[in-house]
Scaffold this motif. Structure first.
Motif, mmCIF file in Angstrom:
data_model
loop_
_atom_site.group_PDB
_atom_site.id
_atom_site.type_symbol
_atom_site.label_atom_id
_atom_site.label_comp_id
_atom_site.label_asym_id
_atom_site.label_seq_id
_atom_site.Cartn_x
_atom_site.Cartn_y
_atom_site.Cartn_z
ATOM 1 N N LEU A 21 22.588 0.594 30.771
ATOM 2 C CA LEU A 21 24.109 -0.305 30.525
ATOM 3 C C LEU A 21 24.278 -0.092 28.941
ATOM 4 N N LYS A 22 25.292 -0.349 28.718
ATOM 5 C CA LYS A 22 25.995 -0.207 27.327
ATOM 6 C C LYS A 22 26.967 -1.773 27.350
ATOM 7 N N LEU A 23 26.494 -2.235 25.837
ATOM 8 C CA LEU A 23 27.268 -3.861 25.407
ATOM 9 C C LEU A 23 28.303 -3.383 25.384
ATOM 10 N N TYR A 34 28.493 -5.470 29.894
ATOM 11 C CA TYR A 34 28.232 -4.313 29.969
ATOM 12 C C TYR A 34 28.925 -3.348 30.912
ATOM 13 N N THR A 43 31.469 -2.301 35.706
ATOM 14 C CA THR A 43 31.078 -3.844 34.677
ATOM 15 C C THR A 43 30.330 -4.844 35.399
#
Length: 184
Positions: free
Chosen positions: A164-166, A181, A138
């Motif tokens: 990355l994913k928010l 993220y 993270t």
């Protein structure tokens, strides 16, 4: 298995420190201090590169830190800390150990053990190395409403694209934005 998190503050133009290692531009007001207090309650092991460790060690154990941010100073000082360095031989700050040599290999092993999660504070070169190795789970990036004329970018030197994913965001009254993220 332990998780490895990264927490870094950035300027609007992507610098985590200026060319003189200065981070005094970071907005750390009352609301941000409360966030730090809450984060420290998780009792994660704090990880630093040598430069960040020396900067943190020069402030958090001082009477000034205790007066300005009493709960954060208490949490920082009592937290278990690891500094990555091939030059430091002794850590002065309480509860600090030193890891040298192949830090990728050592953190990979440490993540497999039982214990608290780990959080890298600042330490851009460490973040870049661990990102390339796929070790960070993270990323918390706190963006300050300031642009610096020059500085060091967080992911300088990475060798592969980092997707990355928010998963969360928070806006502080000061204009600081916290983005969280996870790696994809």
């Amino acid at each position: 298995m332990r998780k490895l998190n990264s927490y870094t503050f950035l300027s609007l133009n992507g610098y985590y420190k200026d060319l003189n290692e200065d981070t005094s531009w970071h907005q750390h007001g009352e609301e941000e201090a409360k966030f730090s207090e809450t984060s420290l309650e998780a009792e994660n092991t704090l990880l630093f590169g040598r430069t960040t460790y020396e900067m943190m060690n020069s402030f958090w154990p001082t009477p000034m830190a205790a007066e300005m941010f009493p709960k954060v100073a208490q949490g920082m000082n009592s937290a278990k800390k690891i500094v990555f360095s091939n030059t430091l031989k002794e850590a002065e700050w309480e509860n600090t150990s030193i890891i040298s040599g192949n830090i990728i290999e050592q953190i990979t092993k440490l993540k497999q053990t039982e214990g608290s999660d780990m959080t890298i504070l600042g330490s851009g070169s460490i973040v870049a190395q661990f990102s390339d190795a796929g070790l960070i789970d993270t990323y918390q990036i706190m963006i300050d409403p300031v642009a610096l004329p020059s500085g060091h970018t967080l992911f300088n030197g990475i060798k592969a694209t980092l997707n990355l994913k928010l998963i969360d965001s928070k806006v502080f009254g000061s204009g600081v934005i916290l983005l969280t993220y996870e790696k994809q």
